[in-house]
Design a protein around this motif. Structure first.
Motif, short mmCIF file in Angstrom:
data_model
loop_
_atom_site.label_atom_id
_atom_site.label_comp_id
_atom_site.label_asym_id
_atom_site.label_seq_id
_atom_site.Cartn_x
_atom_site.Cartn_y
_atom_site.Cartn_z
N ILE A 1 -5.21 -2.81 -4.32
CA ILE A 1 -5.56 -2.47 -2.95
C ILE A 1 -4.73 -1.23 -2.57
N GLY A 2 -5.33 -0.35 -1.78
CA GLY A 2 -4.62 0.84 -1.31
C GLY A 2 -3.70 0.49 -0.15
N ALA A 3 -2.66 1.29 0.03
CA ALA A 3 -1.68 1.04 1.08
C ALA A 3 -2.31 0.98 2.47
N ALA A 4 -3.26 1.84 2.73
CA ALA A 4 -3.89 1.87 4.05
C ALA A 4 -4.78 0.66 4.32
N GLU A 5 -5.17 -0.05 3.25
CA GLU A 5 -6.09 -1.19 3.40
C GLU A 5 -5.40 -2.54 3.46
N VAL A 6 -4.08 -2.59 3.31
CA VAL A 6 -3.37 -3.88 3.31
C VAL A 6 -3.48 -4.49 4.70
N PRO A 7 -4.09 -5.68 4.82
CA PRO A 7 -4.23 -6.30 6.14
C PRO A 7 -2.88 -6.81 6.66
N ALA A 8 -2.73 -6.81 7.95
CA ALA A 8 -1.47 -7.25 8.58
C ALA A 8 -1.12 -8.68 8.21
N GLU A 9 -2.12 -9.52 7.98
CA GLU A 9 -1.85 -10.93 7.69
C GLU A 9 -1.54 -11.21 6.23
N ALA A 10 -1.60 -10.20 5.37
CA ALA A 10 -1.30 -10.40 3.95
C ALA A 10 0.18 -10.69 3.75
N TYR A 11 0.49 -11.48 2.75
CA TYR A 11 1.86 -11.76 2.34
C TYR A 11 2.25 -10.65 1.38
N LEU A 12 3.17 -9.80 1.79
CA LEU A 12 3.60 -8.67 0.98
C LEU A 12 4.81 -9.09 0.15
N LEU A 13 4.62 -9.15 -1.16
CA LEU A 13 5.64 -9.62 -2.09
C LEU A 13 6.26 -8.43 -2.80
N ASP A 14 7.50 -8.11 -2.45
CA ASP A 14 8.22 -6.96 -3.01
C ASP A 14 9.03 -7.44 -4.20
N ASP B 1 -3.89 -14.12 1.28
CA ASP B 1 -3.82 -12.96 0.39
C ASP B 1 -2.37 -12.58 0.14
N VAL B 2 -2.07 -12.30 -1.13
CA VAL B 2 -0.75 -11.85 -1.54
C VAL B 2 -0.91 -10.46 -2.15
N VAL B 3 -0.16 -9.49 -1.62
CA VAL B 3 -0.16 -8.13 -2.15
C VAL B 3 1.22 -7.90 -2.75
N VAL B 4 1.25 -7.59 -4.05
CA VAL B 4 2.51 -7.42 -4.77
C VAL B 4 2.84 -5.93 -4.85
N VAL B 5 4.11 -5.59 -4.58
CA VAL B 5 4.52 -4.18 -4.52
C VAL B 5 5.81 -3.95 -5.29
N CYS B 6 5.89 -2.79 -5.93
CA CYS B 6 7.13 -2.29 -6.53
C CYS B 6 7.23 -0.83 -6.12
N ARG B 7 7.93 -0.01 -6.87
CA ARG B 7 8.08 1.40 -6.49
C ARG B 7 6.79 2.18 -6.67
N ARG C 1 -3.19 -9.31 -5.39
CA ARG C 1 -3.62 -7.94 -5.69
C ARG C 1 -2.38 -7.05 -5.79
N ASN C 2 -2.52 -6.00 -6.57
CA ASN C 2 -1.46 -5.03 -6.74
C ASN C 2 -1.58 -3.94 -5.67
N LEU C 3 -0.45 -3.53 -5.10
CA LEU C 3 -0.46 -2.39 -4.18
C LEU C 3 -0.49 -1.13 -5.02
N ASP C 4 -1.66 -0.51 -5.10
CA ASP C 4 -1.84 0.70 -5.90
C ASP C 4 -0.88 1.79 -5.43
N GLY C 5 -0.07 2.31 -6.35
CA GLY C 5 0.88 3.36 -6.01
C GLY C 5 2.19 2.85 -5.45
N GLY C 6 2.31 1.56 -5.23
CA GLY C 6 3.56 0.95 -4.79
C GLY C 6 4.10 1.46 -3.46
N MET C 7 5.41 1.34 -3.31
CA MET C 7 6.07 1.78 -2.07
C MET C 7 5.95 3.28 -1.88
N THR C 8 5.80 4.01 -2.96
CA THR C 8 5.61 5.45 -2.84
C THR C 8 4.33 5.74 -2.06
#
Length: 112
Positions: free
Chosen positions: A10-23, A58-64, A85-92
């Protein structure tokens, strides 16, 4: 422990507010800057902390940059999860998209 082929993203701009963001980044990366609502579970601790990751939203997983998080998504999929889902491009990508960030030191958040 982790391997990945093609994982859902999923793209950074599309991550819904209610998603669980797992860093899944290391502690120093987390301290430097992270999403305000993110939950910090370093990659190497995922197997021991599976019960902390929701199965009912929904769980969105993020790294760098998206590589480590893709490995974690692949692991979670292999563990029977279908809500990850993976956060495409990560925190960058998150920072480039202008999404909010905070840090733990009171300074300006940055992707480390």
């Amino acid at each position: 422990m982790f391997g990945h082929n093609q994982v859902p993203g999923i793209g950074a701009a599309e991550v819904p507010a209610e998603a669980y963001l797992l860093d899944v980044r290391e502690n120093d990366e987390w301290v430097a800057g992270h999403a305000p609502e993110a939950h910090h579970v370093p990659m190497h601790t995922i197997p021991a902390r599976l019960d902390e990751i929701p199965v009912d939203r929904d769980v969105v997983v993020v790294c760098r940059s998206g590589g480590r998080s893709a490995q974690v998504v692949a692991y979670l999929l292999q563990s029977g999860r279908d809500n990850v889902r993976n956060l495409d491009g990560g925190m960058t990508a998150w920072a480039r998209a202008g999404r909010p960030m905070v840090n733990e030191d009171g300074g300006t958040p940055q992707v480390a």
